[in-house]
Design a protein around this motif. Structure first.
Motif, PDB file in Angstrom:
ATOM      1  N   ASP A 133       0.853  -1.185   0.000  1.00  0.00           N
ATOM      2  CA  ASP A 133       0.000   0.000   0.000  1.00  0.00           C
ATOM      3  C   ASP A 133       0.887   1.233   0.000  1.00  0.00           C
TER       4      ASP A 133
ATOM      5  N   CYS B 244       1.856   2.546   3.441  1.00  0.00           N
ATOM      6  CA  CYS B 244       2.626   1.637   4.302  1.00  0.00           C
ATOM      7  C   CYS B 244       4.094   2.042   4.297  1.00  0.00           C
TER       8      CYS B 244
ATOM      9  N   LEU C 139      -4.394  -0.701   3.822  1.00  0.00           N
ATOM     10  CA  LEU C 139      -4.265  -0.892   5.260  1.00  0.00           C
ATOM     11  C   LEU C 139      -5.525  -0.426   5.983  1.00  0.00           C
ATOM     12  N   ASP C 140      -6.144   0.623   5.480  1.00  0.00           N
ATOM     13  CA  ASP C 140      -7.357   1.134   6.106  1.00  0.00           C
ATOM     14  C   ASP C 140      -8.304   1.670   5.033  1.00  0.00           C
TER      15      ASP C 140
ATOM     16  N   SER D  72      -0.744  -8.751   5.800  1.00  0.00           N
ATOM     17  CA  SER D  72       0.122  -7.643   6.196  1.00  0.00           C
ATOM     18  C   SER D  72       1.069  -7.376   5.032  1.00  0.00           C
TER      19      SER D  72
ATOM     20  N   CYS E  57       3.333  -3.733   7.927  1.00  0.00           N
ATOM     21  CA  CYS E  57       2.151  -3.061   8.441  1.00  0.00           C
ATOM     22  C   CYS E  57       0.994  -4.046   8.460  1.00  0.00           C
ATOM     23  N   ASP E  58       0.380  -4.214   9.615  1.00  0.00           N
ATOM     24  CA  ASP E  58      -0.702  -5.178   9.789  1.00  0.00           C
ATOM     25  C   ASP E  58      -1.981  -4.433  10.157  1.00  0.00           C
ATOM     26  N   PRO E  59      -2.947  -4.397   9.240  1.00  0.00           N
ATOM     27  CA  PRO E  59      -4.177  -3.659   9.529  1.00  0.00           C
ATOM     28  C   PRO E  59      -5.011  -4.251  10.658  1.00  0.00           C
TER      29      PRO E  59
ATOM     30  N   CYS F 234       2.544  -0.893  12.673  1.00  0.00           N
ATOM     31  CA  CYS F 234       3.144  -0.443  11.434  1.00  0.00           C
ATOM     32  C   CYS F 234       4.549   0.078  11.708  1.00  0.00           C
TER      33      CYS F 234
END
Length: 229
Positions: free
Chosen positions: A13, A16, A47-48, A182, A222-224, A229
């Motif tokens: 992303d 990220c 991620l979001d 992730s 980065c793990d949503p 992150c």
């Protein structure tokens, strides 16, 4: 090498930071590699996806995600140092704006068809993390895309194209169904998975092996699901 070419699919992303670091580390590995030709293809991830169109200022975004500012700002300092090692300037000042990245992936989708997705990915990351440009502003995006000889009309048409947005969402869903939760995540020859912003040596080892699927550690990513992150 048995393969004529090494194919690397990268799921990431724009928003990220570790994807930016991972991109630079992969490039270092490729520069050291003297084997088969390497081909890269970028794939979208969000991620979001729930960030509103108007975006969220730094403090609101971090507080919503982590509950406070102390921990995230400390993580930001670590990222700044890691970035320096890779030639990245991370600027997490109070002008930084968290944006919904779906429109950016729409532009990247068409850039991929035209052969400059890698360059545009780099440009967006620099704009987002270094220049603190508001990447939810159509005029800002049109200005960036003019660097690649796109007209403002073309940029806006792509941003408003629901079919392109749908294609991006389908691609995101595809890799989520494959277990990518992730980012960054690197898939080599559709067999060998590397999770996180691993050092160049990990990529070089993978290039040598290109064996049945296995995961090389869990590096910085980065793990949503956790907000880390």
């Amino acid at each position: 090498m048995q393969n004529d070419k090494i194919k690397i699919d990268i799921v990431s992303d724009v928003a990220c930071p570790w994807c930016y670091v991972g991109k630079k580390r992969l490039e270092k590995a490729i520069a050291q590699w003297d084997g088969a030709e390497i081909e890269i293809e970028w794939h979208p991830f969000q991620l979001d996806p729930n960030i509103p169109k108007e975006g969220l200022d730094r403090d609101t975004y971090l507080t919503n995600k982590f509950g406070s500012l102390d921990g995230p700002l400390e993580m930001s300092n670590r990222l700044v140092e890691s970035g320096k090692e890779e030639g990245i300037t991370f600027n997490f000042g109070n002008k930084w704006l968290a944006v919904n990245t779906l429109p950016l992936h729409q532009l990247l989708h068409i850039a991929g068809e035209e052969g400059f997705k890698d360059e545009l990915k780099e440009r967006f990351m620099k704009a987002y993390f270094d220049e603190n440009l508001p990447l939810n502003d159509v005029d800002v995006l049109s200005s960036i895309m003019s660097e690649y000889e796109w007209s403002a009309e073309k940029t806006q048409n792509i941003l408003n194209d629901d079919a392109i947005a749908y294609a991006v969402k389908q691609e995101i869903a595809h890799y989520q169904q494959r277990g990518v939760n992730s980012v960054p995540f690197f898939i080599i020859n559709d067999k060998f998975g590397i999770s996180g912003a691993q050092p160049p040596a990990a990529f070089l080892e993978a290039f040598q092996q290109v064996a049945p699927l296995k995961i090389i550690g869990i590096g910085d990513s980065c793990d949503p699901s956790t907000g880390a992150c």
